[in-house]
Design a protein around this motif. Structure first.
Motif, PDB file in Angstrom:
ATOM      1  N   HIS A  71       1.210  -0.906  -0.078  1.00 61.06           N
ATOM      2  CA  HIS A  71       0.305   0.158   0.101  1.00 61.06           C
ATOM      3  C   HIS A  71       0.751   1.064   0.197  1.00 61.06           C
ATOM      4  O   HIS A  71       1.854   1.321   0.404  1.00 61.06           O
ATOM      5  N   LEU A  72       0.279   2.198  -0.643  1.00 57.99           N
ATOM      6  CA  LEU A  72       1.477   3.981  -0.821  1.00 57.99           C
ATOM      7  C   LEU A  72       2.098   3.707   0.592  1.00 57.99           C
ATOM      8  O   LEU A  72       2.841   4.681   0.701  1.00 57.99           O
ATOM      9  N   ASP A  73       1.285   4.007   1.748  1.00 54.78           N
ATOM     10  CA  ASP A  73       1.486   4.680   2.750  1.00 54.78           C
ATOM     11  C   ASP A  73       3.107   3.735   3.192  1.00 54.78           C
ATOM     12  O   ASP A  73       3.303   3.984   4.169  1.00 54.78           O
ATOM     13  N   HIS A  74       3.430   2.861   2.760  1.00 50.22           N
ATOM     14  CA  HIS A  74       3.868   1.467   3.910  1.00 50.22           C
ATOM     15  C   HIS A  74       4.921   1.961   2.409  1.00 50.22           C
ATOM     16  O   HIS A  74       6.301   1.258   2.835  1.00 50.22           O
ATOM     17  N   ALA A  75       4.978   1.623   0.843  1.00 46.75           N
ATOM     18  CA  ALA A  75       5.910   1.297   0.040  1.00 46.75           C
ATOM     19  C   ALA A  75       6.138   2.626  -1.321  1.00 46.75           C
ATOM     20  O   ALA A  75       7.340   2.234  -1.592  1.00 46.75           O
ATOM     21  N   PHE A  76       4.902   3.725  -1.157  1.00 48.67           N
ATOM     22  CA  PHE A  76       5.919   4.730  -2.031  1.00 48.67           C
ATOM     23  C   PHE A  76       7.152   4.825  -1.921  1.00 48.67           C
ATOM     24  O   PHE A  76       7.981   4.685  -3.149  1.00 48.67           O
ATOM     25  N   SER A  77       7.951   4.836  -0.485  1.00 48.53           N
ATOM     26  CA  SER A  77       9.225   5.623  -0.923  1.00 48.53           C
ATOM     27  C   SER A  77      10.910   5.000  -1.072  1.00 48.53           C
ATOM     28  O   SER A  77      11.847   4.643  -0.849  1.00 48.53           O
ATOM     29  N   SER A  78       9.810   2.765  -1.454  1.00 51.97           N
ATOM     30  CA  SER A  78      10.808   2.442  -2.091  1.00 51.97           C
ATOM     31  C   SER A  78      11.261   2.858  -3.317  1.00 51.97           C
ATOM     32  O   SER A  78      12.624   2.406  -3.794  1.00 51.97           O
ATOM     33  N   VAL A  79      10.349   4.058  -4.006  1.00 48.14           N
ATOM     34  CA  VAL A  79      11.476   4.821  -5.363  1.00 48.14           C
ATOM     35  C   VAL A  79      12.721   5.093  -5.448  1.00 48.14           C
ATOM     36  O   VAL A  79      12.887   5.196  -5.839  1.00 48.14           O
ATOM     37  N   PHE A  80      13.503   5.476  -3.982  1.00 50.79           N
ATOM     38  CA  PHE A  80      14.246   6.259  -3.902  1.00 50.79           C
ATOM     39  C   PHE A  80      15.489   5.368  -3.373  1.00 50.79           C
ATOM     40  O   PHE A  80      16.569   5.664  -3.428  1.00 50.79           O
TER      41      PHE A  80
END
Length: 206
Positions: A71-80
């Motif tokens: 889910h985005l609130d857990h995983a979005f920052s993996s893009v960095f």
């Protein structure tokens, strides 16, 4: 393996305008491995950066990222973290992200496209030599929790959204909930020295 809580999770909701929860983020360090669990969402990018910088780390130092669920609130920052291997439940690849809508669905697709290395689990296995993956598909079908032994906090239960806040645990403990999710949480809570809630402060029992 040492555990550092980079930041606790939170919940922010303004009806009709904003729904911006962000998960707790844990850094595990063992030898050359630098492992993030649930790096968080858009709202926590700054505190994630500050937490890593305070420890002398850059995104390129992170070797692995574990997700309790996608889910985005857990995983979005993996893009960095372009050099990190992403570890998540195998069912992530079978979801139709376009069903989330043309904008949000495309965000999920862009996150997946940013991952250079992916290793999946199905639940029940031990990964990275020390982290037990616990099947807990109560919040979403790809949801898992993690249990591990650490040097600085003993046995740690990272429950994810199966028990997002301390109040949820206390409701379970007092018998206000008796569903399978409650039984799961109480079982692993009893054998843990520390519990990381995904949207609340952690609880250290020793």
């Amino acid at each position: 393996m040492d555990l550092n809580l980079l930041f606790p999770g939170s919940l922010v909701y303004v009806p009709g305008m904003m729904d911006a929860p962000t998960s707790s983020c844990v850094l595990l360090v063992e030898d050359y491995k630098k492992i993030l669990i649930d790096p968080g969402g858009f709202a926590s990018m700054k505190v994630l950066e500050d937490g890593l910088t305070s420890l002398g780390l850059s995104p390129d130092d992170i070797t692995d990222i574990l997700l309790t669920h996608f889910h985005l609130d857990h995983a979005f920052s993996s893009v960095f973290f372009s050099k990190a291997t992403i570890h998540l439940h195998e069912s992530f690849s079978t979801r139709d992200y376009s069903s989330f809508g043309p904008i949000i669905g495309s965000v999920y697709s862009k996150i997946i496209d940013s991952w250079k290395s992916i290793e999946t689990f199905s639940g029940g296995e031990r990964i990275l030599g020390a982290i037990d993956v616990l099947s807990s598909p109560y919040h979403s079908r790809d949801h898992v929790s993690f249990f591990l032994q650490t040097e600085n906090h003993g046995r740690v239960f990272i429950c994810g959204d199966v028990c997002a806040r301390q109040i949820h645990y206390h409701e379970m403990r007092k018998g206000m909930r008796s569903d399978p999710a409650a039984a799961f949480v109480l079982k692993h809570f009893e054998r843990a020295d520390a519990v990381i809630f995904s949207h609340d402060l952690p609880l250290f029992k020793r």
